[in-house]
Design a protein around this motif. Structure first.
Motif, PDB file in Angstrom:
ATOM      1  N   GLU A  62      15.792  -2.099  -0.224  1.00  0.00           N
ATOM      2  CA  GLU A  62      15.398  -2.776  -1.437  1.00  0.00           C
ATOM      3  C   GLU A  62      14.800  -1.820  -2.505  1.00  0.00           C
ATOM      4  OE1 GLU A  62      13.291  -6.730   0.803  1.00  0.00           O
ATOM      5  OE2 GLU A  62      12.168  -5.018   0.324  1.00  0.00           O
ATOM      6  N   LEU A  63      14.119  -0.775  -2.043  1.00  0.00           N
ATOM      7  CA  LEU A  63      13.778   0.298  -2.931  1.00  0.00           C
ATOM      8  C   LEU A  63      14.668   1.246  -3.761  1.00  0.00           C
ATOM      9  CD1 LEU A  63      11.310   1.750  -4.160  1.00  0.00           C
ATOM     10  CD2 LEU A  63      11.277   3.175  -2.270  1.00  0.00           C
ATOM     11  N   ALA A  64      15.605   1.556  -2.904  1.00  0.00           N
ATOM     12  CA  ALA A  64      16.494   2.613  -3.461  1.00  0.00           C
ATOM     13  C   ALA A  64      17.497   2.130  -4.649  1.00  0.00           C
ATOM     14  CB  ALA A  64      17.535   2.925  -2.363  1.00  0.00           C
ATOM     15  N   PRO A  65      17.909   0.730  -4.870  1.00  0.00           N
ATOM     16  CA  PRO A  65      18.574   0.246  -6.026  1.00  0.00           C
ATOM     17  C   PRO A  65      17.901   0.043  -7.155  1.00  0.00           C
ATOM     18  CG  PRO A  65      18.937  -1.124  -3.968  1.00  0.00           C
ATOM     19  CD  PRO A  65      18.024  -0.181  -3.811  1.00  0.00           C
ATOM     20  N   LYS A  66      16.276  -0.028  -7.039  1.00  0.00           N
ATOM     21  CA  LYS A  66      15.433  -0.348  -8.352  1.00  0.00           C
ATOM     22  C   LYS A  66      14.654   1.076  -8.778  1.00  0.00           C
ATOM     23  CE  LYS A  66      16.454  -4.628  -7.563  1.00  0.00           C
ATOM     24  NZ  LYS A  66      17.240  -5.459  -8.932  1.00  0.00           N
ATOM     25  N   ILE A  67      14.561   2.000  -7.854  1.00  0.00           N
ATOM     26  CA  ILE A  67      13.716   3.164  -8.408  1.00  0.00           C
ATOM     27  C   ILE A  67      14.150   3.809  -9.460  1.00  0.00           C
ATOM     28  CG2 ILE A  67      14.956   4.724  -6.843  1.00  0.00           C
ATOM     29  CD1 ILE A  67      11.158   4.704  -7.466  1.00  0.00           C
ATOM     30  N   GLY A  68      15.431   3.774  -9.806  1.00  0.00           N
ATOM     31  CA  GLY A  68      15.803   4.234 -11.150  1.00  0.00           C
ATOM     32  C   GLY A  68      15.484   3.425 -12.122  1.00  0.00           C
ATOM     33  N   GLN A  69      15.162   2.214 -12.257  1.00  0.00           N
ATOM     34  CA  GLN A  69      14.693   1.433 -13.319  1.00  0.00           C
ATOM     35  C   GLN A  69      13.199   1.967 -13.985  1.00  0.00           C
ATOM     36  OE1 GLN A  69      14.882  -2.734 -12.647  1.00  0.00           O
ATOM     37  NE2 GLN A  69      16.774  -2.613 -11.706  1.00  0.00           N
ATOM     38  N   VAL A  70      12.435   2.643 -13.061  1.00  0.00           N
ATOM     39  CA  VAL A  70      11.241   3.043 -13.258  1.00  0.00           C
ATOM     40  C   VAL A  70      11.085   4.478 -13.693  1.00  0.00           C
ATOM     41  CG1 VAL A  70      10.161   3.134 -11.188  1.00  0.00           C
ATOM     42  CG2 VAL A  70       8.753   2.624 -13.242  1.00  0.00           C
ATOM     43  N   ALA A  71      11.810   5.267 -12.741  1.00  0.00           N
ATOM     44  CA  ALA A  71      11.679   6.660 -12.716  1.00  0.00           C
ATOM     45  C   ALA A  71      11.835   7.584 -13.823  1.00  0.00           C
ATOM     46  CB  ALA A  71      12.775   7.125 -11.594  1.00  0.00           C
ATOM     47  N   SER A  72      12.805   6.975 -14.846  1.00  0.00           N
ATOM     48  CA  SER A  72      13.154   7.644 -16.004  1.00  0.00           C
ATOM     49  C   SER A  72      12.000   7.597 -16.967  1.00  0.00           C
ATOM     50  CB  SER A  72      14.491   7.144 -16.439  1.00  0.00           C
ATOM     51  OG  SER A  72      14.784   7.873 -18.122  1.00  0.00           O
ATOM     52  N   ILE A  73      11.427   6.531 -17.051  1.00  0.00           N
ATOM     53  CA  ILE A  73      10.330   6.196 -17.927  1.00  0.00           C
ATOM     54  C   ILE A  73       8.986   6.712 -17.372  1.00  0.00           C
ATOM     55  CG2 ILE A  73       9.471   3.790 -17.220  1.00  0.00           C
ATOM     56  CD1 ILE A  73       8.967   3.280 -19.956  1.00  0.00           C
ATOM     57  N   ALA A  74       8.840   6.836 -16.122  1.00  0.00           N
ATOM     58  CA  ALA A  74       7.893   7.528 -15.458  1.00  0.00           C
ATOM     59  C   ALA A  74       7.977   8.967 -15.687  1.00  0.00           C
ATOM     60  CB  ALA A  74       7.660   7.055 -13.973  1.00  0.00           C
ATOM     61  N   ALA A  75       8.950   9.560 -15.866  1.00  0.00           N
ATOM     62  CA  ALA A  75       9.030  11.161 -15.727  1.00  0.00           C
ATOM     63  C   ALA A  75       8.816  11.290 -17.559  1.00  0.00           C
ATOM     64  CB  ALA A  75      10.397  11.508 -15.308  1.00  0.00           C
ATOM     65  N   SER A  76       9.340  10.657 -18.059  1.00  0.00           N
ATOM     66  CA  SER A  76       9.277  10.832 -19.487  1.00  0.00           C
ATOM     67  C   SER A  76       7.719  10.800 -20.129  1.00  0.00           C
ATOM     68  CB  SER A  76      10.157  10.025 -20.477  1.00  0.00           C
ATOM     69  OG  SER A  76       9.683   8.606 -20.364  1.00  0.00           O
ATOM     70  N   SER A  77       7.128   9.878 -19.495  1.00  0.00           N
ATOM     71  CA  SER A  77       5.636   9.735 -19.804  1.00  0.00           C
ATOM     72  C   SER A  77       4.796  10.732 -19.196  1.00  0.00           C
ATOM     73  CB  SER A  77       5.443   8.312 -19.487  1.00  0.00           C
ATOM     74  OG  SER A  77       5.149   8.260 -18.057  1.00  0.00           O
ATOM     75  N   GLY A  78       5.182  11.450 -18.400  1.00  0.00           N
ATOM     76  CA  GLY A  78       4.183  12.513 -17.903  1.00  0.00           C
ATOM     77  C   GLY A  78       3.831  12.029 -16.243  1.00  0.00           C
ATOM     78  N   LEU A  79       4.099  10.737 -15.973  1.00  0.00           N
ATOM     79  CA  LEU A  79       3.604  10.174 -14.640  1.00  0.00           C
ATOM     80  C   LEU A  79       4.213  11.062 -13.631  1.00  0.00           C
ATOM     81  CD1 LEU A  79       1.573   7.978 -13.717  1.00  0.00           C
ATOM     82  CD2 LEU A  79       3.624   6.890 -13.122  1.00  0.00           C
ATOM     83  N   SER A  80       3.207  11.583 -12.621  1.00  0.00           N
ATOM     84  CA  SER A  80       3.937  12.377 -11.636  1.00  0.00           C
ATOM     85  C   SER A  80       4.681  11.503 -10.525  1.00  0.00           C
ATOM     86  CB  SER A  80       2.777  13.045 -10.983  1.00  0.00           C
ATOM     87  OG  SER A  80       2.132  12.132 -10.085  1.00  0.00           O
ATOM     88  N   LEU A  81       5.497  12.177  -9.660  1.00  0.00           N
ATOM     89  CA  LEU A  81       6.373  11.321  -8.686  1.00  0.00           C
ATOM     90  C   LEU A  81       5.292  10.720  -7.854  1.00  0.00           C
ATOM     91  CD1 LEU A  81       8.881  10.464  -7.368  1.00  0.00           C
ATOM     92  CD2 LEU A  81       9.007  12.772  -6.162  1.00  0.00           C
ATOM     93  N   ASP A  82       4.104  11.415  -7.515  1.00  0.00           N
ATOM     94  CA  ASP A  82       3.314  10.791  -6.394  1.00  0.00           C
ATOM     95  C   ASP A  82       2.699   9.700  -6.772  1.00  0.00           C
ATOM     96  OD1 ASP A  82       4.024  13.277  -5.101  1.00  0.00           O
ATOM     97  OD2 ASP A  82       1.824  14.240  -5.130  1.00  0.00           O
ATOM     98  N   GLU A  83       2.218   9.690  -8.171  1.00  0.00           N
ATOM     99  CA  GLU A  83       1.564   8.458  -8.684  1.00  0.00           C
ATOM    100  C   GLU A  83       2.433   7.168  -8.800  1.00  0.00           C
ATOM    101  OE1 GLU A  83      -1.221   8.443 -11.749  1.00  0.00           O
ATOM    102  OE2 GLU A  83      -2.385   9.748 -10.400  1.00  0.00           O
ATOM    103  N   MET A  84       3.628   7.579  -9.242  1.00  0.00           N
ATOM    104  CA  MET A  84       4.736   6.464  -9.266  1.00  0.00           C
ATOM    105  C   MET A  84       5.006   5.687  -7.870  1.00  0.00           C
ATOM    106  SD  MET A  84       8.807   6.672 -10.407  1.00  0.00           S
ATOM    107  CE  MET A  84       9.131   7.503  -8.886  1.00  0.00           C
ATOM    108  N   GLY A  85       5.003   6.652  -6.977  1.00  0.00           N
ATOM    109  CA  GLY A  85       5.275   6.154  -5.459  1.00  0.00           C
ATOM    110  C   GLY A  85       4.097   5.355  -5.047  1.00  0.00           C
ATOM    111  N   ALA A  86       2.978   5.911  -5.310  1.00  0.00           N
ATOM    112  CA  ALA A  86       1.479   5.282  -4.693  1.00  0.00           C
ATOM    113  C   ALA A  86       1.483   3.996  -5.603  1.00  0.00           C
ATOM    114  CB  ALA A  86       0.516   6.316  -5.064  1.00  0.00           C
ATOM    115  N   ALA A  87       1.745   3.851  -6.614  1.00  0.00           N
ATOM    116  CA  ALA A  87       1.414   2.415  -7.347  1.00  0.00           C
ATOM    117  C   ALA A  87       2.610   1.411  -6.881  1.00  0.00           C
ATOM    118  CB  ALA A  87       1.749   2.629  -9.052  1.00  0.00           C
ATOM    119  N   LEU A  88       3.601   1.870  -6.422  1.00  0.00           N
ATOM    120  CA  LEU A  88       4.662   1.014  -5.981  1.00  0.00           C
ATOM    121  C   LEU A  88       4.397   0.585  -4.544  1.00  0.00           C
ATOM    122  CD1 LEU A  88       8.093   2.584  -7.190  1.00  0.00           C
ATOM    123  CD2 LEU A  88       6.951   0.426  -8.104  1.00  0.00           C
ATOM    124  N   ALA A  89       3.589   1.279  -3.749  1.00  0.00           N
ATOM    125  CA  ALA A  89       3.258   1.099  -2.348  1.00  0.00           C
ATOM    126  C   ALA A  89       1.954   0.123  -2.418  1.00  0.00           C
ATOM    127  CB  ALA A  89       2.959   2.650  -1.690  1.00  0.00           C
TER     128      ALA A  89
END
Length: 349
Positions: A184-211
């Motif tokens: 469920e996660l794998a096909p969707k993660i790309g929809q948020v990863a790009s904007i998260a990275a460009s905003s400076g949000l870390s991978l850890d925080e992006m993942g923790a928020a989704l969890a």
């Protein structure tokens, strides 16, 4: 009146051709034996043809298996500027992985194609493929889907291919901590990863928020959409949101998100009532995932710790999923197919 010679000649004719004559009976017996002999030869020939077909079957299967594999490699080669430098190692690598992971060469070749099309260097592609295949096996998805998720995050955050295993561990930590599956996660993660990275949000925080969001009952699609909307609110805040944020003592912009992270911002607004939170995040999609997260700040902190200590998450899941009879059977199956393919490769010339 007929002469005696004519009578004898006629008698001889009758003797030769009447059904009960000795000669005809002899000829019939001889004919039956010839037919029987002919039938025997035909039966033997058929058996020999059948035996020949049985003996040639493995070679025919081998040629077909290699022909299919060769076509898969040809597709991969379209992603290479100098295919002659890499195809031999790709061929050996895919065959080896097909046995290790119990996965078809077709699936692995498609995954390799996707990895190369994501601008991963050919020298690093097999390593990323192995990480993706392991993640797919552990997460009950296909190699292509796993490869797409991993390469998207690598490219979004500007990470090298050597970080593929760490990214995979991050994905599995989200799955372990949240209420969602890898598929469920794998096909969707790309929809948020790009904007998260460009905003400076870390991978850890992006993942923790989704969890945190999914554990609180927000579906995967909605959680991804909500997190995207939350980040967008910092990148382009409304005038009301910007003014209200200043009243609360911070700026509603990307710099704040990068310096304080979601955890810092959440701590600032956790005690606000829902209508006040809506002033900062007027997008209803943002609020849908934000409110559960604000109500579970301790869980969000634990999710952040889990993301920070994610090393080995994929390996743990992989061991559990491969300690099965089904996996062993798939490995055996791929070993046999590889054997046929190697026979076919030898016969191809």
């Amino acid at each position: 009146m007929a002469s005696s010679q004519s009578i004898r000649a006629g008698s001889a004719y009758i003797e030769l051709y009447v059904n009960n004559s000795q000669l005809v009976r002899g000829l019939k017996q001889a004919s039956a034996k010839l037919k029987s002999f002919s039938s025997g030869l035909t039966t033997l020939g058929t058996k020999m043809m059948g035996l020949s077909a049985m003996m040639s079957a493995p070679f025919v299967a081998g040629i077909k298996a290699f022909a299919d594999f060769e076509n898969q490699l040809a597709t991969v080669s379209t992603m290479l500027d100098e295919p002659e430098k890499h195809l031999e190692s790709f061929k050996n690598g895919i065959r080896s992985m097909s046995v290790e992971f119990g996965e078809s060469t077709e699936t692995l070749a498609k995954g390799l194609y996707d990895i190369l099309s994501a601008s991963i260097a050919p020298e690093d592609a097999l390593n990323v493929l192995a990480v993706s295949a392991r993640a797919a096996k552990a997460g009950l998805t296909d190699t292509g889907t796993a490869a797409d998720a991993i390469t998207t995050i690598l490219n979004s955050y500007g990470l090298s291919a050597g970080n593929a295993a760490d990214v995979s561990d991050g994905l599995f930590t989200i799955v372990k901590r949240g209420k969602l599956t890898f598929s469920e996660l794998a096909p969707k993660i790309g929809q948020v990863a790009s904007i998260a990275a460009s905003s400076g949000l870390s991978l850890d925080e992006m993942g923790a928020a989704l969890a945190t969001m999914t554990r609180s009952g927000v579906k995967t699609d909605a959680a991804v959409t909500s997190l995207t909307a939350i980040i967008a609110s910092f990148l382009k805040p409304s005038e009301q949101a910007a003014e209200y944020a200043k009243e609360l003592g911070f700026n509603m912009n990307a710099a704040t998100l990068k310096s304080e992270g979601l955890q810092g911002v959440f701590k600032r607004i956790a005690s606000l009532p829902p209508d006040a939170v809506s002033k900062l995040f007027p997008n209803i999609a943002a609020v849908k995932g934000l409110m559960p997260a604000l109500q579970n700040m301790s869980g969000f902190a634990d999710d952040l710790d889990a993301m920070a200590g994610r090393s080995g998450a994929t390996g743990d899941a992989y061991k559990k999923m491969t300690a099965t009879l089904s996996h062993s059977f798939n490995q055996l199956k791929q070993s046999a197919i590889n054997a046929f393919s190697i026979i076919g490769e030898a016969l191809a010339p």
